[in-house]
Design a protein around this motif. Sequence first.
Motif, PDB file in Angstrom:
ATOM      1  N   TYR A  78       2.527  17.445   0.957  1.00  0.00           N
ATOM      2  CA  TYR A  78       3.468  16.330   0.808  1.00  0.00           C
ATOM      3  C   TYR A  78       3.891  16.056  -0.630  1.00  0.00           C
ATOM      4  N   GLY A  79       3.156  16.591  -1.596  1.00  0.00           N
ATOM      5  CA  GLY A  79       3.443  16.292  -2.989  1.00  0.00           C
ATOM      6  C   GLY A  79       2.629  15.101  -3.493  1.00  0.00           C
ATOM      7  N   TYR A  80       2.715  14.852  -4.795  1.00  0.00           N
ATOM      8  CA  TYR A  80       1.885  13.826  -5.417  1.00  0.00           C
ATOM      9  C   TYR A  80       2.257  12.412  -4.978  1.00  0.00           C
ATOM     10  N   LYS A  81       3.550  12.090  -4.952  1.00  0.00           N
ATOM     11  CA  LYS A  81       3.968  10.717  -4.669  1.00  0.00           C
ATOM     12  C   LYS A  81       3.605  10.280  -3.259  1.00  0.00           C
ATOM     13  N   ARG A  82       3.951  11.078  -2.266  1.00  0.00           N
ATOM     14  CA  ARG A  82       3.670  10.689  -0.883  1.00  0.00           C
ATOM     15  C   ARG A  82       2.169  10.584  -0.644  1.00  0.00           C
ATOM     16  N   THR A  83       1.391  11.445  -1.283  1.00  0.00           N
ATOM     17  CA  THR A  83      -0.061  11.375  -1.151  1.00  0.00           C
ATOM     18  C   THR A  83      -0.591  10.060  -1.708  1.00  0.00           C
ATOM     19  N   LEU A  84      -0.048   9.627  -2.848  1.00  0.00           N
ATOM     20  CA  LEU A  84      -0.455   8.341  -3.423  1.00  0.00           C
ATOM     21  C   LEU A  84      -0.146   7.191  -2.463  1.00  0.00           C
ATOM     22  N   ILE A  85       1.030   7.200  -1.873  1.00  0.00           N
ATOM     23  CA  ILE A  85       1.431   6.122  -0.963  1.00  0.00           C
ATOM     24  C   ILE A  85       0.513   6.088   0.261  1.00  0.00           C
ATOM     25  N   GLN A  86       0.206   7.255   0.821  1.00  0.00           N
ATOM     26  CA  GLN A  86      -0.690   7.316   1.972  1.00  0.00           C
ATOM     27  C   GLN A  86      -2.077   6.797   1.610  1.00  0.00           C
ATOM     28  N   ALA A  87      -2.544   7.119   0.403  1.00  0.00           N
ATOM     29  CA  ALA A  87      -3.852   6.640  -0.048  1.00  0.00           C
ATOM     30  C   ALA A  87      -3.875   5.116  -0.161  1.00  0.00           C
ATOM     31  N   LEU A  88      -2.783   4.538  -0.637  1.00  0.00           N
ATOM     32  CA  LEU A  88      -2.713   3.083  -0.777  1.00  0.00           C
ATOM     33  C   LEU A  88      -2.703   2.393   0.591  1.00  0.00           C
ATOM     34  N   GLY A 130     -16.005  -0.560   5.890  1.00  0.00           N
ATOM     35  CA  GLY A 130     -14.948  -0.868   4.938  1.00  0.00           C
ATOM     36  C   GLY A 130     -15.173  -0.193   3.606  1.00  0.00           C
ATOM     37  N   SER A 131     -16.433  -0.159   3.177  1.00  0.00           N
ATOM     38  CA  SER A 131     -16.767   0.492   1.915  1.00  0.00           C
ATOM     39  C   SER A 131     -16.413   1.974   1.965  1.00  0.00           C
ATOM     40  N   TYR A 132     -16.660   2.612   3.116  1.00  0.00           N
ATOM     41  CA  TYR A 132     -16.316   4.032   3.264  1.00  0.00           C
ATOM     42  C   TYR A 132     -14.805   4.241   3.223  1.00  0.00           C
ATOM     43  N   VAL A 133     -14.057   3.413   3.939  1.00  0.00           N
ATOM     44  CA  VAL A 133     -12.602   3.586   4.016  1.00  0.00           C
ATOM     45  C   VAL A 133     -11.954   3.362   2.649  1.00  0.00           C
ATOM     46  N   VAL A 134     -12.364   2.316   1.937  1.00  0.00           N
ATOM     47  CA  VAL A 134     -11.815   2.076   0.602  1.00  0.00           C
ATOM     48  C   VAL A 134     -12.223   3.204  -0.338  1.00  0.00           C
ATOM     49  N   GLY A 135     -13.453   3.712  -0.184  1.00  0.00           N
ATOM     50  CA  GLY A 135     -13.893   4.858  -0.984  1.00  0.00           C
ATOM     51  C   GLY A 135     -13.047   6.095  -0.716  1.00  0.00           C
ATOM     52  N   ALA A 136     -12.636   6.295   0.553  1.00  0.00           N
ATOM     53  CA  ALA A 136     -11.768   7.426   0.900  1.00  0.00           C
ATOM     54  C   ALA A 136     -10.421   7.297   0.195  1.00  0.00           C
ATOM     55  N   ALA A 137      -9.889   6.079   0.174  1.00  0.00           N
ATOM     56  CA  ALA A 137      -8.618   5.851  -0.514  1.00  0.00           C
ATOM     57  C   ALA A 137      -8.750   6.123  -2.003  1.00  0.00           C
ATOM     58  N   ALA A 138      -9.837   5.642  -2.600  1.00  0.00           N
ATOM     59  CA  ALA A 138     -10.069   5.865  -4.030  1.00  0.00           C
ATOM     60  C   ALA A 138     -10.209   7.357  -4.334  1.00  0.00           C
ATOM     61  N   THR A 139     -10.834   8.094  -3.421  1.00  0.00           N
ATOM     62  CA  THR A 139     -10.986   9.543  -3.591  1.00  0.00           C
ATOM     63  C   THR A 139      -9.634  10.234  -3.655  1.00  0.00           C
ATOM     64  N   ILE A 140      -8.769   9.946  -2.678  1.00  0.00           N
ATOM     65  CA  ILE A 140      -7.462  10.596  -2.619  1.00  0.00           C
ATOM     66  C   ILE A 140      -6.611  10.207  -3.820  1.00  0.00           C
ATOM     67  N   LEU A 141      -6.716   8.943  -4.250  1.00  0.00           N
ATOM     68  CA  LEU A 141      -6.000   8.517  -5.449  1.00  0.00           C
ATOM     69  C   LEU A 141      -6.417   9.358  -6.651  1.00  0.00           C
ATOM     70  N   GLN A 142      -7.723   9.596  -6.788  1.00  0.00           N
ATOM     71  CA  GLN A 142      -8.205  10.361  -7.943  1.00  0.00           C
ATOM     72  C   GLN A 142      -7.856  11.837  -7.846  1.00  0.00           C
ATOM     73  N   VAL A 143      -7.777  12.373  -6.617  1.00  0.00           N
ATOM     74  CA  VAL A 143      -7.350  13.764  -6.458  1.00  0.00           C
ATOM     75  C   VAL A 143      -5.949  13.947  -7.040  1.00  0.00           C
ATOM     76  N   PHE A 210      -2.104  -4.944  -3.144  1.00  0.00           N
ATOM     77  CA  PHE A 210      -1.893  -3.506  -2.964  1.00  0.00           C
ATOM     78  C   PHE A 210      -0.690  -3.205  -2.083  1.00  0.00           C
ATOM     79  N   ALA A 211      -0.338  -4.109  -1.207  1.00  0.00           N
ATOM     80  CA  ALA A 211       0.911  -3.944  -0.450  1.00  0.00           C
ATOM     81  C   ALA A 211       2.100  -3.996  -1.401  1.00  0.00           C
ATOM     82  N   PHE A 212       2.032  -4.895  -2.380  1.00  0.00           N
ATOM     83  CA  PHE A 212       3.094  -4.994  -3.380  1.00  0.00           C
ATOM     84  C   PHE A 212       3.141  -3.745  -4.255  1.00  0.00           C
ATOM     85  N   VAL A 213       1.964  -3.255  -4.681  1.00  0.00           N
ATOM     86  CA  VAL A 213       1.904  -2.036  -5.493  1.00  0.00           C
ATOM     87  C   VAL A 213       2.494  -0.854  -4.735  1.00  0.00           C
ATOM     88  N   THR A 214       2.188  -0.762  -3.449  1.00  0.00           N
ATOM     89  CA  THR A 214       2.714   0.324  -2.625  1.00  0.00           C
ATOM     90  C   THR A 214       4.232   0.256  -2.532  1.00  0.00           C
TER      91      THR A 214
END
Length: 439
Positions: A78-88, A130-143, A210-214
């Motif tokens: 999907y590219g960098y931008k779409r991946t960031l949006i999905q992570a958020l 919740g901790s796992y799901v937010v951690g998953a988002a943080a992981t993808i953001l850092q990727v 984070f909805a606003f950031v997205t």
Amino acid sequence: MTQQKQINYLSPFITLVILFFFVGFLTTANGQFQGPLKAVFLSNAGDLKNTFATLISFAWFMAYPLTGGIGSAWVTKYGYKRTLIQALFILIIGLGIFWLSSVYTVKFPDSHFLIASAVIPWGYVIFLLGSYVVGAAATILQVVINPYLTACDVKNTQPVQRLNIGGSANSVGTTLAPFFVTGIVFGGLSMEEVEISQIQISFLVLMAVFAFVTLILTRMKLPDIEGTKAEAGEKLEKSVWSFSHLTLGVIAIFFYVGVEVCVGANINLYAIELEKLGHKFFFLGMDALTIGGIDFAIPALMATLYWGGMLVGRLISSSLNRISPRTQLAFAAVFAGLSTLMAIAFDNPWFLVIVGFFHSVMWGSIFTLSVNKLGKYTSVASGVFMIGVIGGLLLPLFQGMFADAMGGVWRWTWIIVIIGEIYILYYALLGSHVKQSAE
């Protein structure tokens, strides 16, 4: 390379630096819930209280090895931008689960189950999810963030500098998080006075932020960077594990994140233990520091100063143009190990606060050395790199189990940190040398 030089990456660079702030903030805020939730959720957990408290960080960091590969696959597809949006979007869902854990616990206060003699509320289990799901988002953001900051061509900067600038923003988030949890979410109350209902509004506010950031991100340009990822459908000729400096770097990041979280998440538990024994750690024997009319307990202050030391160190290292990441990493590992040794020798957590300053350069240095000369393997390597972050899951858990085995005494558990610093020193001096290049 010609196309990359024609693109102005300053705006995307600033955007990702801001996102790096939120990653740091949420990571540390999650860890800082250990102490309050230990008092609220785990008051009847008996001898397993410390072990269950560290499961909050365990759940967060379990996401890194499980979703790092998903993040790199999304970048390719999907590219960098779409991946960031999905992570958020995933991040917002995770914060919603945090909120749900509070609502459930308030409405069903007697809903629990037993493990041995420990009484565990189901609301605590929801919080772990919740901790796992937010951690998953943080992981993808850092990727996305790590390779992008390394590769984007911003005038008058070098890769390790850009990572350290992003790391500085990350440290601002980690520095503010303990005050946010202690002063805003729990209003400066002592552990005994905390009520779980206090976290509800805070998580709703974060979801809105984070909805606003997205929404803002969807309207911004975030161009992909050529030469840092395989094209969709392209098959890489080699295994990314064939690059020894990356493989050893994954192990180095395992130990780095592990020891960073051990200190950042557990220093407050160590200080609380010593406070109960009558130790006075602040000047003039004060138990708390008043800032803006709010009383901050010394354990929370220590955690804040630890993360603040990382901020100061990253700000300094971001200007070190002529000192290689290898030299910075070796210097940091030596002095972090010595500071931890002093904490053990004098049974004083203030020496652990100093460790944050030396940990500041480690992430940027290890990542830069690990992806050196990897070319189109870089984005895949970034996903693989996240596997090493499992150290933030395992080492603090082992430390909590160690503390329980020692009767709740944390002093000797810091040996785990010293072992980690020794390996990081090895990687800086020997393991980081490139033996096989993809360029």
